[in-house]
Write a protein that holds these residues in place. Structure first.
Motif, PDB file in Angstrom:
ATOM      1  N   SER A 143       0.735   3.914  -2.999  1.00  0.00           N
ATOM      2  CA  SER A 143       0.312   5.279  -2.653  1.00  0.00           C
ATOM      3  C   SER A 143       1.350   6.321  -3.037  1.00  0.00           C
ATOM      4  N   SER A 183      -0.061   3.849 -11.189  1.00  0.00           N
ATOM      5  CA  SER A 183       0.187   2.428 -10.968  1.00  0.00           C
ATOM      6  C   SER A 183      -0.669   1.595 -11.911  1.00  0.00           C
ATOM      7  N   SER A 207       0.823  -1.215   0.000  1.00  0.00           N
ATOM      8  CA  SER A 207       0.000   0.000   0.000  1.00  0.00           C
ATOM      9  C   SER A 207       0.857   1.265   0.000  1.00  0.00           C
ATOM     10  N   ALA A 208       1.931   1.256   0.764  1.00  0.00           N
ATOM     11  CA  ALA A 208       2.805   2.432   0.821  1.00  0.00           C
ATOM     12  C   ALA A 208       3.455   2.694  -0.537  1.00  0.00           C
TER      13      ALA A 208
END
Length: 163
Positions: A141, A146, A137-138
């Motif tokens: 984000s 993406s 997730s990091a």
């Protein structure tokens, strides 16, 4: 308009479609090469030389990532491949062997402007563990753009929900 041309397949239907392709004499490696080069070309057309982080898992989805990485690398794109683990399928191992760039551990990956998610595909039937989900997730984000090959890692392909 032919509705079947735009249909979304279930995991079982996709597996059956792939098996029909393999039964026709096309190998897993050949299909992976075609899919990976097609995805690589799309990414190239969208944003050319943007530094790209490609996350590769242990299965054939990860194999697609190695093919994409090699395609982009040969186009001059700065590519970083970060892996969860070594490939576990023959096709993914073969794709890894043909990738001419460096491979690092996912834990060591730094954020990039562009990310390609090839960690897990439609065969995933369990949630990502908490540490992997946080790392994934990091990195997603932090990216300006993406791409997910098959579907975003951690999603259930049949129910369109997060596992």
């Amino acid at each position: 308009m032919d509705k079947s041309a735009s249909a979304v397949l279930t995991v079982a239907q996709m597996v059956a479609a792939e098996q029909a392709v393999f039964a026709s004499g096309i190998s897993v490696d050949a299909l992976m090469l075609r899919a990976g080069q097609g995805a690589g070309d799309l990414i190239w057309r969208i944003d050319g030389l943007t530094p790209t982080l490609i996350l590769c898992g242990p299965g054939n989805n990860g194999g697609d990532g190695y093919v994409i990485a090699e395609y982009l690398r040969l186009k001059g794109v700065p590519v970083c491949v970060a892996v969860l683990s070594e490939p576990r399928t023959d096709a993914a191992r073969n794709a890894r062997a043909h990738y001419g760039g460096e491979v690092i551990a996912l834990a060591d990956a730094k954020p990039h402007s562009q990310l390609v998610d090839c960690l897990f595909g439609s065969g995933l039937t369990r949630p990502l563990d908490a540490d992997l989900w946080a790392r994934f997730s990091a990195l997603v984000s932090a990216a300006q753009r993406s791409f997910a090959v098959d579907l975003p890692s951690g999603a259930d392909a049949d129910r369109a929900i997060w596992l």
